[in-house]
Design a protein around this motif. Structure first.
Motif, PDB file in Angstrom:
ATOM      1  N   THR A 159     -64.235 -55.204 -19.232  1.00 48.68           N
ATOM      2  CA  THR A 159     -65.397 -56.122 -19.597  1.00 48.68           C
ATOM      3  C   THR A 159     -65.829 -56.758 -20.824  1.00 48.68           C
ATOM      4  OG1 THR A 159     -64.551 -54.339 -21.615  1.00 48.68           O
ATOM      5  CG2 THR A 159     -66.086 -53.427 -20.649  1.00 48.68           C
ATOM      6  N   THR A 163     -60.376 -57.248 -21.323  1.00 43.30           N
ATOM      7  CA  THR A 163     -60.600 -56.299 -22.122  1.00 43.30           C
ATOM      8  C   THR A 163     -61.406 -55.285 -20.600  1.00 43.30           C
ATOM      9  OG1 THR A 163     -62.476 -56.485 -22.544  1.00 43.30           O
ATOM     10  CG2 THR A 163     -60.675 -56.561 -24.336  1.00 43.30           C
ATOM     11  N   CYS A 164     -61.166 -53.780 -20.641  1.00 45.72           N
ATOM     12  CA  CYS A 164     -62.283 -53.281 -19.411  1.00 45.72           C
ATOM     13  C   CYS A 164     -61.860 -51.653 -19.913  1.00 45.72           C
ATOM     14  CB  CYS A 164     -61.265 -52.828 -18.301  1.00 45.72           C
ATOM     15  SG  CYS A 164     -59.548 -52.095 -18.121  1.00 45.72           S
ATOM     16  N   THR A 165     -62.532 -50.704 -19.401  1.00 45.92           N
ATOM     17  CA  THR A 165     -63.009 -49.402 -19.877  1.00 45.92           C
ATOM     18  C   THR A 165     -63.305 -49.053 -19.504  1.00 45.92           C
ATOM     19  OG1 THR A 165     -65.033 -50.308 -22.114  1.00 45.92           O
ATOM     20  CG2 THR A 165     -64.842 -48.507 -21.147  1.00 45.92           C
ATOM     21  N   ASP A 184     -60.733 -47.448 -24.019  1.00 38.43           N
ATOM     22  CA  ASP A 184     -61.191 -48.719 -23.862  1.00 38.43           C
ATOM     23  C   ASP A 184     -59.639 -49.398 -23.389  1.00 38.43           C
ATOM     24  OD1 ASP A 184     -64.013 -49.147 -24.314  1.00 38.43           O
ATOM     25  OD2 ASP A 184     -63.638 -48.789 -26.314  1.00 38.43           O
TER      26      ASP A 184
END
Length: 351
Positions: A159, A163-165, A184
């Motif tokens: 994202t 950052t990632c989800t 997250d």
């Protein structure tokens, strides 16, 4: 991927085809209804090709956690998603569920980090620090702890630059959906992690290990290999402070095994497990029933920092609402004035 990674094509036999239950196909439509973002949720692996089986040794350098914290089995990459088998290592206690929320979150967050590592824009070693999670338990019926391996599935996307989800689903051995969790992560390179968490560094082997020719009994070997994630936290100093139940825990290196190498910090999922235990313990106290059991409904977690080995964590829980059989709790974990994590969770009393 290492040269040993096995790429399997349609029709090619594998041990994973043997472990995929025949009843899985009948559950696909039910799973899709609770996770429409998954195109091929939990289908028998013989119907999903090509796919790749990853060994733990291939995953450890990518996600920076290892056994015993990492306990997933048969981690398998399908197009756009990752599937694994999940063991249940801890008694859910007051949670009338096949697996407790904390342990479910632990396995799903790890699988989510695996999925994130596979879509990372840059290859190499990264630390995936869970910063928030939102979940729903999908079965309202009370159940006993399962002895079967569960199924888990994860998809992930970046994202932002760091950052990632991950969107994950935990299902019963027959494919029945149990728990949906979105996690997250803040993603740190090894260099960035060392800069930020250098104070947590602990030289685990300051001196070479002496030659060990000692003969041990099976019981002694079992003790040496003890898994700290198979038993509840040994919380102490329980007390009611106004309308809040509190307890405390000194973090030891034993409680951080496999998370992270040379930087023992308490996993967020383990902190969450402590907070859910505070909630159910308070629920039993307020209901004046030491045997009351609960089924989870909704959970929301935020993790602001980490607790290091040697620090004392204070856990707390306060019931904020009662509506019929539903009990909602606000929970926290802190080190001094620093908040480590907060959790809002709703449990339904079932007996």
């Amino acid at each position: 991927m290492s040269p040993d990674t096995r790429r399997l094509k349609r029709g090619q036999p594998s041990m994973l085809q043997a472990i995929a239950p025949a009843s899985m196909s009948s559950s696909v439509s039910a799973v899709k209804s609770v996770m429409p973002w998954a195109e091929r949720p939990l289908m028998p692996l013989s119907e999903a090709a090509p796919y790749t089986v990853l060994s733990a040794q291939e995953l450890y350098p990518r996600i920076c956690v290892r056994d015993p914290y990492f306990a997933l089995k048969d981690v398998t990459v399908l197009p756009g998603e990752v599937v694994a088998r999940v063991p249940v290592q801890m008694d859910p206690d007051a949670q009338a569920m096949p697996i407790g929320l904390g342990e479910a979150g632990r396995h799903l967050a790890i699988l989510g980090s695996c999925a994130s590592a596979l879509v990372a824009p840059k290859d190499g070693q990264h630390f995936y620090l869970a910063s928030a999670a939102r979940g729903q338990w999908l079965s309202s019926q009370p159940q006993e702890r399962t002895t079967d391996l569960l199924w888990a599935l994860a998809q992930a996307e970046y994202t932002g630059k760091r950052t990632c989800t991950a969107r994950t689903l935990l299902s019963a051995s027959d494919g029945t959906p149990l728990f949906r969790l979105e996690v997250d992560y803040n993603v740190l390179s090894a260099a960035a992690f060392t800069r930020l968490f250098g104070q947590a560094k602990l030289e685990m082997r300051a001196a070479p290990r002496p030659a060990d020719n000692v003969q041990r009994t099976p019981e002694e070997w079992a003790k040496l290999r003890q898994n700290p994630y198979s038993k509840p936290l040994e919380l102490s100093d329980w007390r009611m402070d106004g309308d809040t139940l509190r307890s405390s825990l000194v973090v030891t290196t034993e409680l951080c095994k496999g998370h992270f190498a040379m930087h023992p910090v308490m996993p967020v999922a383990v902190v969450a497990g402590g907070m859910t235990r505070m909630a159910t313990t308070l629920g039993r106290s307020l209901e004046q029933c030491d045997t009351a059991r609960f089924v989870a409904k909704d959970v929301k977690l935020s993790a602001d920092s980490l607790a290091y080995a040697g620090q004392t964590v204070v856990f707390g829980s306060r019931r904020t609402r009662v509506r019929g059989a539903d009990h909602t709790f606000e929970c926290f974990a802190s080190v001094g004035e620093r908040v480590v994590a907060q959790l809002d969770v709703t449990f339904t009393r079932v007996d």
